[in-house]
Enzyme design. Structure first.
Site, PDB file in Angstrom:
ATOM      1  N   GLY A   1       0.844  -1.194   0.000  1.00 46.58           N
ATOM      2  CA  GLY A   1       0.000   0.000   0.000  1.00 46.58           C
ATOM      3  C   GLY A   1       0.871   1.233   0.000  1.00 46.58           C
TER       4      GLY A   1
ATOM      5  N   CYS B   1       5.385  -5.968   1.544  1.00 49.33           N
ATOM      6  CA  CYS B   1       5.682  -4.533   1.539  1.00 49.33           C
ATOM      7  C   CYS B   1       4.987  -3.812   2.693  1.00 49.33           C
ATOM      8  CB  CYS B   1       5.318  -3.941   0.177  1.00 49.33           C
ATOM      9  SG  CYS B   1       5.975  -2.295  -0.056  1.00 49.33           S
ATOM     10  N   TYR B   2       3.957  -3.015   2.451  1.00 52.76           N
ATOM     11  CA  TYR B   2       3.243  -2.353   3.546  1.00 52.76           C
ATOM     12  C   TYR B   2       2.742  -3.399   4.549  1.00 52.76           C
ATOM     13  CZ  TYR B   2      -0.150   0.604   5.996  1.00 52.76           C
ATOM     14  OH  TYR B   2      -0.850   1.290   6.949  1.00 52.76           O
TER      15      TYR B   2
ATOM     16  N   HIS C   1       8.016  -7.296  -3.864  1.00 58.08           N
ATOM     17  CA  HIS C   1       6.717  -7.734  -4.404  1.00 58.08           C
ATOM     18  C   HIS C   1       6.857  -9.042  -5.199  1.00 58.08           C
ATOM     19  CE1 HIS C   1       4.227  -4.223  -3.434  1.00 58.08           C
ATOM     20  NE2 HIS C   1       5.380  -3.579  -3.462  1.00 58.08           N
TER      21      HIS C   1
ATOM     22  N   GLU D   1       4.560 -10.783  -6.335  1.00 59.75           N
ATOM     23  CA  GLU D   1       3.458 -10.947  -7.290  1.00 59.75           C
ATOM     24  C   GLU D   1       3.736 -10.318  -8.651  1.00 59.75           C
ATOM     25  OE1 GLU D   1       3.634  -8.982  -4.734  1.00 59.75           O
ATOM     26  OE2 GLU D   1       2.409  -7.184  -4.869  1.00 59.75           O
TER      27      GLU D   1
ATOM     28  N   SER E   1     -24.493  -9.407 -25.621  1.00 65.62           N
ATOM     29  CA  SER E   1     -23.894  -8.382 -26.464  1.00 65.62           C
ATOM     30  C   SER E   1     -23.016  -8.981 -27.558  1.00 65.62           C
ATOM     31  CB  SER E   1     -23.024  -7.460 -25.606  1.00 65.62           C
ATOM     32  OG  SER E   1     -21.858  -8.165 -25.191  1.00 65.62           O
ATOM     33  N   GLY E   2     -22.691 -10.271 -27.404  1.00 63.77           N
ATOM     34  CA  GLY E   2     -21.763 -10.881 -28.352  1.00 63.77           C
ATOM     35  C   GLY E   2     -20.356 -10.934 -27.776  1.00 63.77           C
ATOM     36  N   GLY E   3     -20.114 -10.181 -26.713  1.00 63.75           N
ATOM     37  CA  GLY E   3     -18.808 -10.232 -26.049  1.00 63.75           C
ATOM     38  C   GLY E   3     -18.715 -11.498 -25.209  1.00 63.75           C
TER      39      GLY E   3
ATOM     40  N   ASP F   1     -18.121 -12.037 -21.985  1.00 71.01           N
ATOM     41  CA  ASP F   1     -18.715 -12.122 -20.650  1.00 71.01           C
ATOM     42  C   ASP F   1     -20.201 -12.482 -20.718  1.00 71.01           C
ATOM     43  OD1 ASP F   1     -16.207 -11.275 -20.029  1.00 71.01           O
ATOM     44  OD2 ASP F   1     -16.785  -9.221 -19.538  1.00 71.01           O
ATOM     45  N   SER F   2     -20.946 -11.729 -21.514  1.00 67.76           N
ATOM     46  CA  SER F   2     -22.378 -12.016 -21.558  1.00 67.76           C
ATOM     47  C   SER F   2     -22.645 -13.360 -22.244  1.00 67.76           C
ATOM     48  CB  SER F   2     -23.156 -10.882 -22.239  1.00 67.76           C
ATOM     49  OG  SER F   2     -22.805 -10.751 -23.585  1.00 67.76           O
ATOM     50  N   THR F   3     -21.795 -13.746 -23.186  1.00 67.78           N
ATOM     51  CA  THR F   3     -21.990 -15.037 -23.851  1.00 67.78           C
ATOM     52  C   THR F   3     -21.778 -16.184 -22.856  1.00 67.78           C
ATOM     53  OG1 THR F   3     -21.186 -14.054 -25.889  1.00 67.78           O
ATOM     54  CG2 THR F   3     -21.311 -16.443 -25.842  1.00 67.78           C
TER      55      THR F   3
ATOM     56  N   LYS G   1     -10.887 -11.957 -15.812  1.00 65.63           N
ATOM     57  CA  LYS G   1     -11.121 -12.161 -17.252  1.00 65.63           C
ATOM     58  C   LYS G   1     -10.479 -13.454 -17.787  1.00 65.63           C
ATOM     59  CE  LYS G   1     -12.696 -10.008 -21.004  1.00 65.63           C
ATOM     60  NZ  LYS G   1     -13.992  -9.307 -21.043  1.00 65.63           N
TER      61      LYS G   1
END
Ligand code: XMP
Length: 515
Positions: A56, A83-84, A172, A174, A226-228, A230-232, A371
């Protein structure tokens, strides 16, 4: 989420907290990010198997430093402070911190000082390149802790209380700049905490199906497609869970790419037997956009018209109690500040505004996923590459890629040019390497020559970018032969275009879209 092991990440505001969660999940362990304002009792109720305290930007001695609940340590599960997170542990468990005005930022060489399960499999005789970004540092560790690594600038770059399984690193692990950072995180998960890898997308699908059936019962669900990706994925998943109780609505706003609607809808109907309504509202959208040049005005008109058309269609669906949305985990965490719930809601949200106006309950089966995990679920569900790897496409579609007024003729020109861009990216195997690639139609004409004649025609801009989350982006370094091919084809094949230019700006300060 019903999972075997769970890691809770406490967010103290680092820009890379999401990366920690992703790395843990990539290791096959489910992880969730929680704001640092959550009490240890609330975290205990989640039954974590391990806790990671993120980095942070603050100093633990700041008056308004993010809060730390000492009860977290009392939970008795393994803890890793980054870190923080390390400074918090040092400060609160009786160690000493050195405050500093200057930040150390960049690479450093870590020397291993002791054997530790955290270093399992690493070459302890060599130096390890790690990524630092900190002001304060630990001057003396708390009782029970020993130094297990140091850098030229930081004597306690890593410390451990092996007995209590509390570890802390100043660097870090990550981020990709830390060599073997992934190995260090895996060591914490598997060697220290003894977790096992059980978070897979097929286990997610099973749980999501059961949970969706449970929530929905025998009610009807509406899903805006929508065809994208996520919605598919939402549509195909819910179709699997509840079949014909699901009604998908695809609104064709007349601003889609060439044949886009037919391709996606046709495919889903044929292969997944979706209960899908195709609403052709192109004329309505285009008539409302006539003469409009201002980008925000375009967005507003498209947004309102979408809600109106969608709502009207949805009202004709019987027994519809739920609205399904493709909300993802970053949307969920970005709408809650690390200092606790806030009113910050992501702007470009999928179908923004719908839930409030429609008075329906939400089903968001992907709200725990990143994603890349959604892509894996798509593969798990049998969706083809052209959907799994589809570039993001903005809700207002080509309206914000036609600079200035939208007319049927200009839409036609842009569609032809954009098709060539898509085809060439796919043919050259660059489509999957870039984040987004598309054509933009500019509101000006320039002179050219064709044969013996001078022409006065349109300009197409080519925009191709690399990005990981669309927050920042850089222009993709496409090989010049591909650029040449795209330019030649557009100028030769698209009537009305005599010039192609390349956009070489990064975001920020530019944006990915032109409007
Ligand atoms: P910018 O242009 O802001 O784009 O760098 C970031 C990402 O968001 C997409 N984008 C939109 N998506 N409605 C959307 O659904 C919009 O109005 C919109 N504007 C930009 C853009 O394609 C990129 O992926």
């Amino acid at each position: 989420m019903n999972v075997m092991h769970k890691v809770i990440i406490i967010d103290y505001g680092s820009q890379v907290t999401q990366l920690i969660a992703r790395r843990v999940r990539e290791a096959g362990v489910y992880s969730e990010i929680h704001p640092c304002t959550e009490a240890a009792s609330a975290i205990a109720a989640l039954k974590p198997d391990a806790i990671i305290l993120s980095g942070g930007p603050s100093s633990v001695t700041d008056a308004d430093a993010p809060p730390y609940d000492p009860g977290l340590i009392d939970l008795g599960v393994p803890v890793l402070g980054i870190c923080y997170g390390m400074q918090l542990l040092a400060h609160n468990l009786g160690g000493e911190l050195a405050a500093s005005e200057d930040r150390e930022y960049g690479r450093a060489e870590l020397e291993f000082l002791a054997e530790s399960p955290l270093w399992d499999g690493l070459d302890r005789k060599a130096l390890l390149t790690v990524w630092m970004s900190h002001g304060d540092k630990v001057l003396a560790p708390p009782p029970g802790f020993t130094a297990i690594g140091r850098t030229p600038n930081v004597d306690y770059a890593a410390m451990a209380n092996e007995e209590k399984k509390i570890y802390a690193v100043q660097f870090h692990p990550e981020v990709a700049h830390t060599d073997q950072g992934e190995r260090i995180l895996h060591n914490f998960l598997f060697k220290v905490a003894g977790l096992s890898s059980s978070w897979t997308m097929s286990s997610f699908v099973d749980t999501a199906l059961a949970e969706s059936r449970d929530t929905i019962g025998d009610a009807g669900v509406i899903c805006g497609l929508s065809g994208g990706i996520d919605s598919t994925v939402v549509a195909v998943l819910l179709n699997k869970a509840i079949g014909k109780q699901l009604t998908c609505i695809f609104v064709d706003n007349g601003l889609l790419r060439l044949n886009e609607g037919e391709e996606v809808v046709g495919y889903l109907r044929k292969h997944f037997d979706l209960n899908l309504r195709y609403v052709d509202a192109a004329d309505l959208f285009l008539s409302r956009l006539e003469g409009v040049e201002d980008p925000e005005e375009k967005r507003k008109i498209i947004g309102h018209t979408f809600i109106e058309v969608f709502d009207k269609e949805a009202k004709t669906v019987d027994n519809a109690r739920f609205l399904a949305q493709g909300t993802l985990y970053p949307d969920v965490i970005e709408s809650v500040s690390f200092k606790g719930p806030s009113a910050v809601i992501k702007s470009h949200h999928n179908v923004g505004g719908l839930p409030e106006t429609m008075n329906m309950d939400l089903v968001e089966p992907l709200r725990e996923l990143f994603k890349d995990e959604v892509r894996k679920v798509a593969v798990e569900l049998g969706l083809p590459d052209f959907i799994v790897w589809r570039h993001p496409f903005p809700g207002p579609g080509l309206a914000i890629r036609i600079i200035g007024e939208i007319t049927a003729e200009r839409l036609h020109i842009l569609r032809q040019a954009d098709k060539i861009v898509q085809n060439e990216l796919v043919a050259s195997n660059w489509y999957r390497k870039v984040w987004q690639g598309f054509a933009v139609l500019l509101p000006l004409k320039t002179v050219g020559v064709m044969g013996d004649d001078r022409t006065y025609e349109n300009v197409i801009a080519l925009r191709v970018v690399d990005s990981v989350d669309a927050m920042t982006a850089d222009w993709s370094r496409l090989p010049s032969e591909i650029l040449a091919r795209i330019s030649n084809r557009i100028i030769n094949e698209v009537k009305g275009v005599n010039r192609v230019v390349l956009d070489i700006s990064s975001k920020p300060p530019s944006t990915i879209e032109w409007e």
